[in-house]
Design an enzyme around this catalytic site. Structure first.
Site, short mmCIF file in Angstrom:
data_model
loop_
_atom_site.label_atom_id
_atom_site.label_comp_id
_atom_site.label_asym_id
_atom_site.label_seq_id
_atom_site.Cartn_x
_atom_site.Cartn_y
_atom_site.Cartn_z
N GLU A 162 31.12 -23.41 38.16
CA GLU A 162 29.73 -23.08 38.47
C GLU A 162 29.13 -23.84 39.65
OE1 GLU A 162 27.35 -23.35 34.93
OE2 GLU A 162 28.44 -21.73 33.95
N GLU A 354 33.92 -18.85 30.20
CA GLU A 354 32.98 -19.39 29.20
C GLU A 354 32.14 -18.27 28.63
OE1 GLU A 354 30.34 -22.63 30.33
OE2 GLU A 354 31.98 -23.61 31.41
C1 BGC Z 1 28.49 -25.05 31.72
C2 BGC Z 1 28.76 -25.93 30.52
C3 BGC Z 1 27.56 -25.91 29.60
C4 BGC Z 1 27.35 -24.50 29.13
C5 BGC Z 1 26.20 -24.33 28.17
C6 BGC Z 1 27.81 -23.76 31.39
O1 BGC Z 1 26.84 -23.52 32.34
O2 BGC Z 1 29.67 -24.84 32.44
O3 BGC Z 1 29.06 -27.21 30.96
O4 BGC Z 1 27.69 -26.78 28.53
O5 BGC Z 1 27.11 -23.66 30.22
O6 BGC Z 1 25.00 -24.68 28.78
#
Ligand code: BGC
Length: 451
Positions: A162, A354
């Site tokens: 990100e 993610e």
């Molecule tokens: C990030 C993580 C974060 C997750 C939840 C993502 O933007 O890569 O580090 O914990 O979102 O906020």
């Protein structure tokens, strides 16, 4: 249907779970220092112990195996390996990651390594961090150290997590102090160096890896949902998802992804930035846009109007609408549209790096952690992802965020994203109901989603 060998997994980041603050020769990272200001994180919390994964990785891997993960995305702490950021290597830090990779492989879990998840060594931050023209060389040298040590066993590599967030938020905040003109110059220096760092890291991986490497990035950005499924609405949503807006481009998809995947800035860049636009030589363009193997993407919810106006609902929220403990909207269709839009624009297989949801989970009287909302979230989102796959979008895998509850940056420890609950007083772990549910999804390669 999910393909055979789908990379079912879960993700984490070094600073959010490891703890082991300055143990065994680790240097301070920029977040270690930021947290010393009690106003940085909610309740003045810090990540000096976090989940203590640094000392408990063996039993954590055993829990991942118990869940049935096939892959695990984790990040390397740059200052654990190079305490000053460059120069002297901390062998004990490297050994930790080497042992972690061994433990994963012994459990048949494919390691996916992220080189940078916001963990700049403090000494380099003092030299200007990503603003420093040498930063791309620092990053390339660090990458080589990691590749030399792990690439005999690691096949999957992610350069940056990100850039939208670490470069975007930091430069916007800095701009408030320095003023617009200097702020924009600093932001452009940062972006330029991160693009170059990505390219040099890819060259280092390709050049030194001991086996064929599969390389990508893990950006994020707004994905808009079509209002209905007419071709016009779909085109509009896609266009909006990649539009470069003058105010928020640094948080957006096309600003970061077009140069890397397409080898040029988004079409609107000249108009938006004029002479401030970073200049690259032909050789630099070639290096920063060299071919990648997959298009990683972090995605939680459909795009909201940004910044969300206080006291107002955004596009997908309404009175009493479903939201996570972070206040994020539950919009499962984004896991259909995001891979589709990404694939249509960049023509690379997609890896969901993610996706997940935060709750305020606790251990029940029966000693278990019941988190039905996370189970429902996963099921709804994965059904949408499967739809994209069934329509021919190549998706390599899905990494649930996060493998365990952890340090959620400025939000501290309140919001829990994990498949595994962590009691921060005792550091005891409990696999949540959603962890077992995910295990069943993995075991049946998604078939259980249709029962
Ligand atoms: C990030 C993580 C974060 C997750 C939840 C993502 O933007 O890569 O580090 O914990 O979102 O906020």
């Amino acid at each position: 249907m999910f393909p055979e060998n789908f990379l079912w997994g879960a993700a984490s980041a070094a600073h959010q779970i490891e703890g082991g603050y300055l143990d065994d020769g680790k240097g301070p990272g920029v977040w270690d220092v930021k947290e010393q200001d009690k106003n940085t994180v909610r309740h003045g919390e810090h990540a000096r112990i976090a989940c203590d994964h640094y000392h408990r990785f063996q039993s954590d891997v055993a829990l991942m195996k118990q869940i049935g993960l096939k892959s695990y995305r984790f990040s390397i702490s740059w200052p654990r390996i190079l305490p000053k950021g460059t120069g002297e290597i901390n062998e004990k830090g490297l050994q930790f990651y080497s042992d972690l990779v061994d433990a994963l492989l012994e459990s048949n879990i494919e390691p996916i390594v992220t080189l940078y998840h916001w963990n700049t060594p403090y000494e380099l931050d003092q030299l200007g961090g990503w603003k420093n023209p040498d930063s791309s060389d620092w990053f390339a040298a660090y990458t080589k150290v990691v590749v030399d040590c792990l690439s005999d066993r690691v096949k999957y590599w992610i350069t940056f997590n990100e850039p939208q967030m670490f470069a975007g938020i930091e430069s916007m905040m800095a701009m408030e102090k320095t003023g617009k003109e200097q702020g924009l110059k600093d932001m452009m220096d940062c972006c330029r160096n991160i693009f170059l760092a990505h390219g040099k890291a890819v060259s280092a991986i390709r050049g030194y890896a001991k086996q064929a490497a599969r390389i990508g990035m893990a950006p994020t950005g707004s994905v808009f949902l079509p209002k209905d499924h007419s071709p016009k609405c779909i085109e509009d949503a896609k266009e909006k998802s990649f539009r470069m807006s003058p105010e928020t481009f640094v948080f957006e998809n096309s600003w970061w992804a077009d140069p890397i995947y397409l080898g040029h800035f988004p079409d609107e860049a000249d108009n938006v930035l004029g002479s401030a636009l970073p200049a690259f030589s032909e050789a630099e363009w070639k290096e920063l846009s060299q071919p990648l193997d997959f298009c990683g993407f972090n995605v939680y919810q459909a795009a909201t109007i940004f910044p969300v106006p206080e006291h107002e609902y955004d596009e997908y929220a309404y009175q009493g609408s479903p939201r996570s403990a972070m206040g994020w909207n539950i919009t499962p269709e984004v896991l259909y549209w995001a891979p589709r839009f990404m694939y249509e624009r960049y023509h690379l297989p997609v890896l969901i790096t993610e996706n997940g949801t935060a709750g305020l989970d606790w251990v029940s009287l029966d000693g278990q952690v019941h988190d039905p909302q996370r189970i429902d979230y996963m099921a709804r989102y994965l059904i949408e992802l499967e739809k994209a796959i069934d329509e021919g979008i190549p998706v390599l895998g899905y990494q649930y965020w996060s493998v365990m509850d952890n340090f959620e940056w400025t939000s501290g420890y309140d919001c829990r994203f994990g498949l595994i609950h962590v009691d921060y007083r005792t550091l005891e772990r409990t696999i949540k109901d959603s962890g077992f549910f995910y295990g069943d999804i993995i075991k049946t390669n998604g078939k259980i989603l249709h029962k």
